[in-house]
Design a protein around this motif. Structure first.
Motif, PDB file in Angstrom:
ATOM      1  N   LYS A 264      -5.119  -0.459   8.699  1.00  0.00           N
ATOM      2  CA  LYS A 264      -6.332   0.375   8.578  1.00  0.00           C
ATOM      3  C   LYS A 264      -5.996   1.842   8.863  1.00  0.00           C
ATOM      4  O   LYS A 264      -6.506   2.742   8.201  1.00  0.00           O
ATOM      5  CB  LYS A 264      -7.422  -0.107   9.542  1.00  0.00           C
ATOM      6  CG  LYS A 264      -8.098  -1.385   9.104  1.00  0.00           C
ATOM      7  CD  LYS A 264      -8.986  -1.134   7.905  1.00  0.00           C
ATOM      8  CE  LYS A 264      -9.338  -2.399   7.162  1.00  0.00           C
ATOM      9  NZ  LYS A 264      -9.939  -2.142   5.852  1.00  0.00           N
ATOM     10  N   GLN A 266      -3.029   3.214   8.453  1.00  0.00           N
ATOM     11  CA  GLN A 266      -2.230   3.688   7.299  1.00  0.00           C
ATOM     12  C   GLN A 266      -3.144   4.063   6.128  1.00  0.00           C
ATOM     13  O   GLN A 266      -2.998   5.121   5.522  1.00  0.00           O
ATOM     14  CB  GLN A 266      -1.238   2.596   6.854  1.00  0.00           C
ATOM     15  CG  GLN A 266      -0.382   3.062   5.675  1.00  0.00           C
ATOM     16  CD  GLN A 266       0.542   1.968   5.130  1.00  0.00           C
ATOM     17  OE1 GLN A 266       0.697   0.917   5.753  1.00  0.00           O
ATOM     18  NE2 GLN A 266       1.138   2.219   3.994  1.00  0.00           N
ATOM     19  N   GLU A 267      -4.095   3.182   5.850  1.00  0.00           N
ATOM     20  CA  GLU A 267      -5.025   3.397   4.737  1.00  0.00           C
ATOM     21  C   GLU A 267      -5.847   4.670   4.967  1.00  0.00           C
ATOM     22  O   GLU A 267      -6.009   5.487   4.062  1.00  0.00           O
ATOM     23  CB  GLU A 267      -5.961   2.183   4.659  1.00  0.00           C
ATOM     24  CG  GLU A 267      -6.543   1.947   3.292  1.00  0.00           C
ATOM     25  CD  GLU A 267      -7.216   0.572   3.226  1.00  0.00           C
ATOM     26  OE1 GLU A 267      -7.325   0.073   2.116  1.00  0.00           O
ATOM     27  OE2 GLU A 267      -7.629   0.020   4.269  1.00  0.00           O
ATOM     28  N   TYR A 268      -6.323   4.828   6.202  1.00  0.00           N
ATOM     29  CA  TYR A 268      -7.158   5.993   6.520  1.00  0.00           C
ATOM     30  C   TYR A 268      -6.364   7.294   6.380  1.00  0.00           C
ATOM     31  O   TYR A 268      -6.839   8.262   5.788  1.00  0.00           O
ATOM     32  CB  TYR A 268      -7.713   5.867   7.944  1.00  0.00           C
ATOM     33  CG  TYR A 268      -8.768   6.909   8.244  1.00  0.00           C
ATOM     34  CD1 TYR A 268     -10.118   6.649   7.995  1.00  0.00           C
ATOM     35  CD2 TYR A 268      -8.427   8.161   8.765  1.00  0.00           C
ATOM     36  CE1 TYR A 268     -11.090   7.610   8.256  1.00  0.00           C
ATOM     37  CE2 TYR A 268      -9.392   9.127   9.019  1.00  0.00           C
ATOM     38  CZ  TYR A 268     -10.724   8.840   8.766  1.00  0.00           C
ATOM     39  OH  TYR A 268     -11.686   9.794   9.005  1.00  0.00           O
ATOM     40  N   TYR A 270      -3.789   7.826   4.593  1.00  0.00           N
ATOM     41  CA  TYR A 270      -3.438   8.069   3.185  1.00  0.00           C
ATOM     42  C   TYR A 270      -4.652   8.600   2.412  1.00  0.00           C
ATOM     43  O   TYR A 270      -4.542   9.526   1.622  1.00  0.00           O
ATOM     44  CB  TYR A 270      -2.938   6.775   2.543  1.00  0.00           C
ATOM     45  CG  TYR A 270      -2.597   6.928   1.075  1.00  0.00           C
ATOM     46  CD1 TYR A 270      -1.382   7.491   0.674  1.00  0.00           C
ATOM     47  CD2 TYR A 270      -3.502   6.527   0.085  1.00  0.00           C
ATOM     48  CE1 TYR A 270      -1.071   7.650  -0.675  1.00  0.00           C
ATOM     49  CE2 TYR A 270      -3.203   6.677  -1.264  1.00  0.00           C
ATOM     50  CZ  TYR A 270      -1.990   7.243  -1.635  1.00  0.00           C
ATOM     51  OH  TYR A 270      -1.695   7.397  -2.964  1.00  0.00           O
ATOM     52  N   ASP A 271      -5.827   7.989   2.665  1.00  0.00           N
ATOM     53  CA  ASP A 271      -7.047   8.377   1.928  1.00  0.00           C
ATOM     54  C   ASP A 271      -7.592   9.736   2.364  1.00  0.00           C
ATOM     55  O   ASP A 271      -8.321  10.376   1.621  1.00  0.00           O
ATOM     56  CB  ASP A 271      -8.147   7.316   2.108  1.00  0.00           C
ATOM     57  CG  ASP A 271      -7.787   6.002   1.423  1.00  0.00           C
ATOM     58  OD1 ASP A 271      -6.913   6.034   0.527  1.00  0.00           O
ATOM     59  OD2 ASP A 271      -8.355   4.952   1.783  1.00  0.00           O
ATOM     60  N   LEU A 306       1.552  -1.234   3.781  1.00  0.00           N
ATOM     61  CA  LEU A 306       0.957  -1.100   2.443  1.00  0.00           C
ATOM     62  C   LEU A 306       1.831  -0.167   1.605  1.00  0.00           C
ATOM     63  O   LEU A 306       2.653   0.581   2.145  1.00  0.00           O
ATOM     64  CB  LEU A 306      -0.441  -0.479   2.545  1.00  0.00           C
ATOM     65  CG  LEU A 306      -1.500  -1.238   3.357  1.00  0.00           C
ATOM     66  CD1 LEU A 306      -2.703  -0.343   3.600  1.00  0.00           C
ATOM     67  CD2 LEU A 306      -1.937  -2.496   2.634  1.00  0.00           C
ATOM     68  N   LYS A 308       0.609   2.335  -0.026  1.00  0.00           N
ATOM     69  CA  LYS A 308      -0.003   3.674   0.033  1.00  0.00           C
ATOM     70  C   LYS A 308       0.770   4.608   0.979  1.00  0.00           C
ATOM     71  O   LYS A 308       0.746   4.422   2.185  1.00  0.00           O
ATOM     72  CB  LYS A 308      -1.449   3.574   0.538  1.00  0.00           C
ATOM     73  CG  LYS A 308      -2.394   2.903  -0.442  1.00  0.00           C
ATOM     74  CD  LYS A 308      -3.797   2.801   0.160  1.00  0.00           C
ATOM     75  CE  LYS A 308      -4.810   2.397  -0.890  1.00  0.00           C
ATOM     76  NZ  LYS A 308      -6.181   2.416  -0.348  1.00  0.00           N
TER      77      LYS A 308
END
Length: 339
Positions: A264, A266-268, A270-271, A306, A308
């Motif tokens: 989560k 990592q995703e945050y 990246y986004d 991930l 991303k």
């Protein structure tokens, strides 16, 4: 006749759904006739829908066999788009629900609807008319539980409908949990109260720790107006997350939950482009605050990350991971010497 009674002075035609054979093939043939007629005479569409709503309201006036035929036909007409799913509102009539007529009718109806299409198409139709969360109302208030619904429809051979309702309930519970969490955080409620509330909700709605840690992370990150300058955002994030680390630590008691949190983060990062350089700092903070431990971090680094922005984040984590590996090797050799 008025009031929903069957008139005696009428001559019933033999070309009638209620006089036909009780099987799917026969009902499909009838559905085709209605379909062709309504396509040819568009003005019949509204009248037909109103008529079906009326028939459903007065289901008790028909025999069980007649109700079964009507249910099968209605399911087919819903599947091919001749009828709109809003007609199902009639089934929520108090008397029909109380006497179990609605639930029994719904079994036959959904069987033929799913047979013609599939559960995903049924879900789309129900969602369009805001009926995706109302299916439990087919039962009286004292029986409106996921367990009762699931048992009833699974035994009737509609396992996919049971799973769909269970899933809907779970989504609703998760949304409710996130909303309440954000309110508690903005009020500044003590963490012990928040933790107690979340644990009760987990138990009540069968929500996993992995799901909860993801909800807490997004709630924590949405309570702040983040700085638009990359060099300042990392500092702001560390200060903010340090404050909330005891809350996150309460729900990372399993390796899988820690891994979920890492993904989560990592995703945050990246986004949200301003957070790209903050990833390693957040992970180190959580390691020091005992939210994350060595094993999940090493697993994330090795093969569980991930795609991303992976090259950026792996590069950031390189030195820290090496330090973790060395620390691990040192503690292992110390343990061997102690033996």
């Amino acid at each position: 006749a008025p009031g929903g009674t069957l008139a005696d002075d009428m001559t019933r035609t033999n070309v009638c759904v209620f006089a036909a054979q009780e099987d799917l093939e026969t009902m499909q043939a009838f559905a085709q006739v209605f379909n062709k007629l309504i396509r040819r005479y568009k003005y019949l569409e509204k009248g037909f829908e109103d008529e079906v709503k009326k028939l459903l309201l007065f289901l008790k006036g028909f025999s069980e066999s007649e109700r079964n035929k009507l249910a099968m036909l209605t399911g087919i007409l819903l599947a091919n788009g001749t009828l709109n799913a809003s007609i199902l509102n009639s089934l929520y009539n108090e008397n029909l629900v109380k006497e179990g007529v609605s639930a029994a009718f719904a079994v036959k109806l959904f069987k033929s609807w799913i047979n013609e299409k599939d559960i995903n198409a049924v879900a789309v139709s129900l969602r369009k008319v805001n009926m995706d969360n109302r299916l439990m109302e087919l039962f009286p208030a004292n029986k409106q539980s996921v367990e009762h619904f699931s048992k009833y429809f699974t035994e009737a051979g509609l396992k996919e409908l049971s799973e769909y309702v269970r899933n809907q309930q779970s989504i609703g519970a998760r949304k409710e949990l996130q909303k309440e969490l954000q309110e508690q955080m903005s009020r500044g409620d003590p963490f012990k109260d928040i933790i107690l509330y979340v644990k009760e909700e987990m138990k009540k709605n069968n929500i996993s720790e992995q799901t909860v840690v993801a909800i807490i992370w997004s709630s924590v990150m949405s309570t702040v107006e983040w700085n638009k300058k990359e060099e300042l955002v990392a500092e702001q994030a560390i200060k903010h997350l340090k404050q909330y680390s005891p809350l996150l630590a309460a729900f990372t008691t399993q390796g899988q939950s820690e891994l979920t949190l890492l993904l989560k983060i990592q995703e945050y990062c990246y986004d949200n482009i301003h957070f790209m350089k903050a990833f390693q700092k957040i992970v180190v903070l959580f390691y020091k605050a005992e939210v994350l431990s060595e094993e999940p971090i090493l697993k994330w680094y090795k093969d569980a990350h991930l795609a991303k922005g992976k090259s950026v984040f792996l590069e950031q984590m390189k030195k820290f991971v090496e330090w973790l590996k060395n620390a691990e090797e040192e503690s292992e050799s110390e343990a061997e010497e102690g033996d």
